[in-house]
Motif scaffolding. Structure first.
Motif: not given
Ligand SMILES: [Zn+2]
Length: 256
Positions: A121-126, A167-173, A190-194
């Motif tokens: 499943t893809r968790e990253w968006a944008g 330190v900030e998360a680079m995307n949703d995950g 962090l696991d962003h999916g795919q």
């Protein structure tokens, strides 16, 4: 890179084979295209490589059908800097004791177990964002000299930040790892999916726990100089299906 596909007919699903990887696409309604992130490892020889696409058509009344398409891409030779400056780290990192060797092997096993995972499943968006608003002190792919010995290529992007910088998360995950390792120091993955993971090294403090879901821009840790670091800085890494790719290239990508 971002692959964007506009198929000649409506599809149920789209997948591809790229450099021996299985790439799964997701449909983007805004652009009416199918999109997927993919990468090329440092070890890939320059040359022509094919992306082999397989789409499954929407089954209305009839049985769904598979359509295939192939497109060639040129992988050009990359240029990476060689850092002549002699960096110095504690001798335990270049000549570890048997006890330290054991910790190194434990770390290698943890990385083997976790860093090759592909969550479908893809968790990253944008857009992916830089994990810190700071100058870059070392780029991806550079060769560095530790205590007179040339180390393997630098597989991440270094940010010049003092200890204690958020330190900030680079995307949703989802937080896959948040624990100390020998070389990485305090380490967050962090696991962003795919098959897309982002890695944050040498941290001084964790702000998340393993299994927790995070949003892009959320503070996941404070920077530091733990593990094999010549001083406080943030090393950010990106792994795509088991290979390290350039974080700067991912941040530069304009993603829908
Ligand atoms: Zn680094």
């Amino acid at each position: 890179m971002l692959f964007e596909v506009r198929p000649p007919q409506r599809l149920e699903s789209l997948s591809a084979s790229w450099l021996g990887h299985e790439v799964s696409f997701s449909y983007n309604a805004a652009t009416k295209t199918w999109i997927a992130l993919a990468g090329v490892s440092l070890e890939t020889a320059p040359g022509n490589y094919s992306l082999e696409l397989t789409g499954e058509t929407k089954a209305e009344k009839a049985v769904s059908q598979k359509i295939t398409f192939m497109r060639n891409f040129v992988v050009a030779r990359g240029k990476y800097p060689r850092i002549q400056a002699k960096l110095s780290v504690e001798s335990k990192f270049t000549e570890p004791s048997p006890e330290q060797q054991k910790q190194i092997e434990e770390g290698q096993q943890i990385k083997k177990d976790y860093l090759n995972r592909v969550t479908p499943t893809r968790e990253w968006a944008g857009q992916f964002i830089a994990p810190a608003d700071a100058a870059i002190s070392d780029v991806f792919g550079s060769e560095r000299i530790f205590n007179g010995k040339t180390s393997s290529p630098h597989l991440g992007l270094d940010f010049r930040v003092p200890s204690g910088t958020p330190v900030e998360a680079m995307n949703d995950g989802t937080v896959l790892l948040a624990r100390p390792l020998f070389f990485e120091g305090n380490f967050v993955v962090l696991d962003h999916g795919q098959g897309l993971l982002t890695l944050y090294l040498h941290l001084s403090e964790f702000k998340v726990k393993e299994g927790e879901q995070v949003k892009r821009g959320q503070i996941i840790a404070l920077s530091g100089g733990t593990g094999r670091a010549t001083g406080p800085h943030l090393h950010a890494g990106v792994r795509w299906q088991g290979t390290y790719i350039d974080p700067a290239a991912l941040i530069r990508l304009r993603l829908p």
